[in-house]
Design a protein around this motif. Structure first.
Motif, mmCIF file in Angstrom:
data_model
loop_
_atom_site.group_PDB
_atom_site.id
_atom_site.type_symbol
_atom_site.label_atom_id
_atom_site.label_comp_id
_atom_site.label_asym_id
_atom_site.label_seq_id
_atom_site.Cartn_x
_atom_site.Cartn_y
_atom_site.Cartn_z
ATOM 1 N N ASP A 640 0.852 -1.187 0.000
ATOM 2 C CA ASP A 640 0.000 0.000 0.000
ATOM 3 C C ASP A 640 0.893 1.244 0.000
ATOM 4 O OD1 ASP A 640 -2.022 1.824 0.192
ATOM 5 O OD2 ASP A 640 -2.492 1.404 2.310
ATOM 6 N N ILE A 641 1.111 1.786 -1.183
ATOM 7 C CA ILE A 641 2.024 2.920 -1.322
ATOM 8 C C ILE A 641 1.491 3.844 -2.413
ATOM 9 C CG2 ILE A 641 3.503 1.719 -2.969
ATOM 10 C CD1 ILE A 641 5.902 3.067 -1.692
ATOM 11 N N VAL A 731 5.484 5.289 2.613
ATOM 12 C CA VAL A 731 4.212 5.993 2.395
ATOM 13 C C VAL A 731 4.002 6.267 0.914
ATOM 14 C CG1 VAL A 731 2.904 8.098 2.884
ATOM 15 C CG2 VAL A 731 4.329 7.063 4.680
ATOM 16 N N SER A 732 5.048 6.792 0.254
ATOM 17 C CA SER A 732 4.905 7.132 -1.171
ATOM 18 C C SER A 732 6.255 7.070 -1.866
ATOM 19 C CB SER A 732 4.316 8.535 -1.315
ATOM 20 O OG SER A 732 5.224 9.502 -0.799
ATOM 21 N N LEU A 733 6.176 6.842 -3.197
ATOM 22 C CA LEU A 733 7.362 6.892 -4.050
ATOM 23 C C LEU A 733 7.066 7.882 -5.169
ATOM 24 C CD1 LEU A 733 10.168 5.762 -4.873
ATOM 25 C CD2 LEU A 733 8.951 4.030 -6.220
ATOM 26 N N THR A 734 7.756 9.007 -5.139
ATOM 27 C CA THR A 734 7.510 10.069 -6.121
ATOM 28 C C THR A 734 8.823 10.629 -6.627
ATOM 29 O OG1 THR A 734 5.518 10.675 -4.862
ATOM 30 C CG2 THR A 734 6.274 12.222 -6.535
ATOM 31 N N LYS A 735 9.002 10.535 -7.964
ATOM 32 C CA LYS A 735 10.190 11.093 -8.621
ATOM 33 C C LYS A 735 11.483 10.653 -7.946
ATOM 34 C CE LYS A 735 7.723 15.152 -10.349
ATOM 35 N NZ LYS A 735 7.634 16.638 -10.362
ATOM 36 N N GLY A 736 11.563 9.359 -7.676
ATOM 37 C CA GLY A 736 12.802 8.816 -7.120
ATOM 38 C C GLY A 736 12.999 9.066 -5.646
#
Length: 1020
Positions: A640-641, A731-736
């Motif tokens: 869940d990310i 929590v999240s993966l955004t732009k590396g």
């Protein structure tokens, strides 16, 4: 209920017991003759004007409270005896159990449980008994051992009439009743000895102790300590040691030491440190006392160290506070010894006790510290017999002890190295519960915990011995009787067996898995040449869906039993997860293929490239009467990310891609693996081997201590360069950028692990190109439901637990498909259960016997087992481990070994219905319910409550609920009061052992053996 009061054995009975037991079993109070310490040179140690053969012995504690304890210590190598402390309060009501020695040891009270003069009697009896033993068994006329009395706590108590009587009596016992009784008894029975005459008996000195150790109570005021010691030196004219408490090091020092060595869970009380003697004051006190002792021409020194008070936080023992000793105390004690010695430039007499054992005793002695006493190591399996190894280690070192001063360089080096000493780090034995779920039987209890702990119950001790004797083909035969994967499990098994190994309570587990691989590599070819390819004898056919470990195990045993078996799989090869997911740096494909060849040799057929969605009905339409669904857990558990989810992939699909063509993978420079199990470690290590990857992080929401991965897999990951990021939840993966919530550990959850709690507003960011999710796989319930298989609440698949048959007749399910991701050997267990169930339906034999007739030299085997008892022997070569196996299936005796008071006895019994010649008898009168036998028994029961109990009095019989017996009349007919499962009966035995009423013949044989051959056990 049962009494926790010990009954003292009269001296003449004690001596008779020693010689009768030796005549029967070549043991004395459980110490085998092969463990008797025999001095090999003339080197001796001088202390307080007395002479000792070895400077080692039991500390003031459970091993010096009764005469038989001291006797057992002496025989195996002890020559310095620090007698159990006495105090004015000698009618203590101590809650029981009072000892917990699973790893580091805790106790709630080690002061004597006998009245003061009762303790005195025990020490005088032991004094005489040791003189008898040294002459009769070792032909020594001059005394080569010494006793040191121990008292506590305040001056007023020590000056009281009863404590003073005790002290004066040990200084000169000649006028005491017990001394006269022992002397008269030996003189009256002098003819029973071979080497002892009247002259030897009459020269036994009544001066039992010339020295004393003051056991200072925690919180005892410095002025009180000093006053007591001055009194002992000047008024009592005794050479004196004073126990120093670990609290001298200060709260912060002790707390930091425990934290960095892995003992974070030990809960300290700061007031224990602030209320105790402070270091600076202690040094000044010792300087004054040294001078005072010199003025009075007495020797003075310090005893390192007392136990450490800690909080009881998990109801480990009754009460609020307990006292810690053992291996966790070693770094504190040896550093306190150095710190104090440095203040005196090495001119300080130090007696040592604090985590000493066979691993460090030689190095402690070489610093000039002596004598060295032990307690915790004697509470473990091997127990008193551990003295033999320690005495043997010290024997050659004694010639080098010339200086009266300490070697400060060696002591400093030893103190500094203690923090990194693997034998004292918690991880050496971290959170391992050797208990099985089995209930202890009253008879025939010897089991190998490794075998019971193995899901498929491998006959571990048998094949370990065969490997040791280089009988590899036979060892291979033993293994494959229950396990079709000798190569796979010999390489990557999670080795439940090793978590139950008795060796864990010595040093470290036998490396069982490695021995299995040796047997596989050296026994495979010969075995394969010998066995014919099997053909079916039954017309019934079985379809096994899935060529992973569970399906293969079922096919193997079904084919061995005579059935036609076909294994279907969607892939091109057999092996399942092992073949397609586990990386080749963990297991070679050649090893896997050899196990498959063994299964094929049984006559198993394979069909590959089969659609996994083929229905059960279609297989039945093709003539398969039975279907086993061993399809694995076919769905990935999604992480869940938020954000760039296209850069997130499951660890299992990644590992499959890695195994098929790792050069085609493009992960970027930085990879995060989320999870803490073995699959996470595999994924992390594999990712490091992908071209272009520079950094791999394992991200886990708890700390590394709580990761479910095998300890060795964590080590391999660290060695490969994997970076562990603890207490983080993605929590999240955004732009590396991988944003992670910071976590903290809260209270323990149902699993015993501390629950991770989000730290509000706290985050950490990592530069990450690819995230690999290793948080488990899911069962494909849709596929099961489509085949009519009933799935209950919370995804529980309805099966017959004994056979694993589903609600659809003759359709079975097991392995990952039933319980989710599991181990190879766990999956094999399910396959074995299913095979047995199907064979029973077809009235065919389920075969798990050895092909070879396995034979051992029984006499040689028993002697070798006896020699291994009590010997610390860590792993030297993982491929040559068999001589470390204690062969618990053949001889266990753990409850007898670890009982300080010798209340559990091994009795050889020949009787109908008994599977083991050796049986355990519990002697009620020698038990104080300390609980130590319950700690180390591999069963989930307490031996002191369950084993057949011998009672010495009607009152004790009535006060107990134990199954057991009391000899009421002992004549031509022996009358016994017997209680079994709460029912009391009176039984008469005639001269041949026959009973007048019908009772269990095995119980009757046991009771009669005690009556007929071991009369000294009850004629007290």
């Amino acid at each position: 209920m049962m009494s926790d009061k010990m009954v003292q054995i009269p001296f003449n009975k004690l001596v008779n017991w020693m010689f009768e037991e030796y005549k029967r079993t070549q043991t004395i109070f459980g110490v085998s003759e092969v463990k008797f310490f025999k001095k090999t040179n003339d080197q001796q140690i001088k202390l307080f004007g007395e002479t000792m053969e070895t400077p080692v012995g039991p500390a003031a504690g459970p091993h010096t409270q009764l005469a038989q304890n001291i006797i057992a210590s002496y025989l195996s190598g002890s020559r310095f005896f620090e007698l159990k402390s006495v105090q004015i309060m000698d009618e203590l009501e101590i809650p029981k159990p009072c000892i917990l020695a699973e790893d580091e040891c805790y106790n709630t009270e080690w002061s004597t449980e006998l009245p003061i003069m009762g303790a005195f009697d025990e020490y005088v009896k032991a004094w005489f008994a040791l003189h008898v033993l040294q002459k009769e068994f070792f032909n020594q006329s001059d005394r080569r051992f010494m006793f040191n009395m121990s008292v506590g706590y305040d001056l007023k108590g020590i000056q009281s009439p009863k404590v003073d009587e005790f002290v004066e009596g040990l200084k000169d016992a000649s006028k005491t009743a017990i001394f006269k009784e022992c002397l008269a008894s030996l003189l009256e029975n002098v003819d029973q000895f071979e080497k002892i005459d009247r002259a030897f008996i009459e020269q036994i000195s009544p001066n039992i102790c010339t020295s004393i150790t003051l056991s200072t109570m925690h919180g005892c005021p410095p002025a009180e300590i000093e006053a007591i010691i001055k009194y002992l030196l000047s008024e009592k004219k005794l050479h004196t040691f004073v126990k120093m408490n670990p609290t001298l090091l200060g709260y912060e020092y002790v707390r930091n030491t425990f934290d960095k060595m892995g003992y974070k869970y030990i809960s300290l009380k700061e007031e224990s440190f602030t209320h105790d003697l402070q270091f600076k004051d202690g040094v000044e006190m010792l300087k004054r006392l040294k001078a005072f002792a010199a003025d009075h021409k007495k020797d003075f020194g310090v005893k390192m160290s007392n136990t450490l008070p800690v909080k009881i936080t998990k109801s480990e023992l009754p009460g609020d506070e307990m006292y810690m000793s053992g291996r966790a105390l070693y770094p504190l004690t040896i550093n306190l010894a150095y710190k104090l010695a440095a203040e005196f430039k090495g001119d300080l007499n130090i007696s040592y006790s604090g985590g000493a054992d066979a691993f460090n005793i030689g190095r402690i002695f070489e610093t000039g510290i002596q004598p060295i006493t032990v307690a915790t190591t004697l509470l473990k399996p091997g127990a008193y017999m551990r003295f033999k190894q320690m005495a043997d280690l010290l024997d050659p070192l004694m010639a080098n002890q010339q200086s009266s001063k300490l070697d400060m360089e060696k002591l400093k080096a030893l103190a500094e190295s203690s923090f990194d000493d693997a034998n004292h780090l918690k991880e050496k034995r971290d959170v391992i519960n050797r208990k099985t779920e089995l209930k202890l039987p009253i008879l025939d209890c010897f089991i190998a915990p490794c075998t019971v702990g193995c899901p498929i119950e491998q006959d571990v001790p048998e094949y370990l011995r065969l490997v040791g004797e280089e009988r590899y083909e036979e060892a291979f035969d033993v293994i494959v009787s229950k396990n079709p994967f000798p190569f796979i499990t010999g390489t990557i098994c999670t080795h439940n067996c090793m978590t139950k190994c008795t060796r864990l309570d010595y040093d470290e587990s036998v490396h069982i898995r490695g021995q299995k691989l040796v047997a596989a590599e050296k026994g495979f070819d010969a075995y394969m040449q010998k066995i014919p390819t099997l053909k079916p004898v039954s017309s019934a056919k079985v379809a096994v869906i899935g060529a992973g470990p569970s399906g293969l195990a079922a096919a193997y045993f079904l084919a061995k039993g005579g059935m036609e078996v076909t294994v279907f799989d969607k892939r091109a090869k057999a092996g399942g997860t092992v073949e397609y997911v586990i990386p080749d740096f963990r297991i070679s494909r050649e090893a896997i293929s050899k196990d498959i060849k063994l299964i094929e040799k049984m006559g198993v057929k394979f069909e590959f490239g089969v659609d996994p969605k083929v229905s059960v009905s279609e297989y039945k339409a093709k003539g398969f009467q039975y279907v086993y669904l061993a399809i694995g857990a076919g769905k990935t558990n999604d992480l869940d990310i938020q954000g760039d989810t296209e850069r997130v992939m499951g660890a299992i699909p990644f590992l499959e891609d890695f195994n098929s063509n790792k050069d085609a993978l493009k992960l970027g420079k930085n990879v995060a693996v989320v999870g803490g199990g073995n699959s996470a470690m595999d994924a992390a290590r594999a990712a490091l081997r992908v071209k272009g990857v520079e950094n791999v992080y394992v991200v886990y929401r708890r700390t590394k201590d709580y990761m479910p991965a095998d300890h060795e897999e964590l080590i391999y990951a660290v060695e490969d360069g994997v970076i562990f990021k603890e207490l983080l939840a993605p929590v999240s993966l955004t732009k590396g950028v991988l944003k992670c919530q910071k976590m903290a550990l809260g209270q323990a959850d149902g699993s015993g692990r501390r629950r991770p709690m989000a730290v509000e507003g706290a985050f950490e960011e990592l530069l990450i190109d690819t995230v690999l999710s290793a948080i488990g796989e899911l069962i494909d319930y849709d596929l099961l439901k489509s085949n009519g298989i009933e799935v209950g609440e919370k995804g529980v698949i309805r099966v017959n637990e004994e056979t694993l048959e589903t609600n659809v007749e003759n359709v079975f399910i097991g392995g990952d498909a039933l319980v989710g991701p599991w181990t190879v050997v766990g999956a094999a267990k399910h396959g074995t259960i299913v095979a047995k169930a199907i064979l029973e339906k077809e009235q065919l034999v389920f075969k798990q016997e050895f092909i070879s007739k396995i034979a051992f030299n029984n006499e040689k085997q028993l002697l070798e087992i006896a020699e291994k008892k009590g010997v610390m022997k860590p792993v030297a070569d993982h491929k040559l481990e068999s001589d470390r196996c204690l062969e618990c299936n053949k001889v266990c005796n753990i409850c007898a070994e670890v009982c300080p008071n010798r209340a559990n006895l091994m009795i050889p019994v020949n009787g109908k219905g008994l599977t083991n010649m050796n049986q355990i008898l519990h002697v009620d009168g020698m038990c104080n319910v300390c609980g130590n036998c319950a700690t180390f028994c591999p069963y989930s029961s307490e031996p002191y409550k369950v084993k057949l109990t011998l009672f010495w009095s009607e009152k004790d019989f009535q006060d107990s609920d134990n199954s057991g017996f009391l000899v009421v009349e002992d004549g031509a007919e022996v009358v016994v009061k017997l209680r079994l499962a709460g029912e009391i009966s009176t039984v008469k035995f005639d001269e041949s052992g026959k009973t007048d009423v019908q009772i269990d013949e095995s119980i009757a044989a046991f009771v009669w053996t005690v009556i007929d051959k071991y009369g000294y056990l009850y004629k007290i």
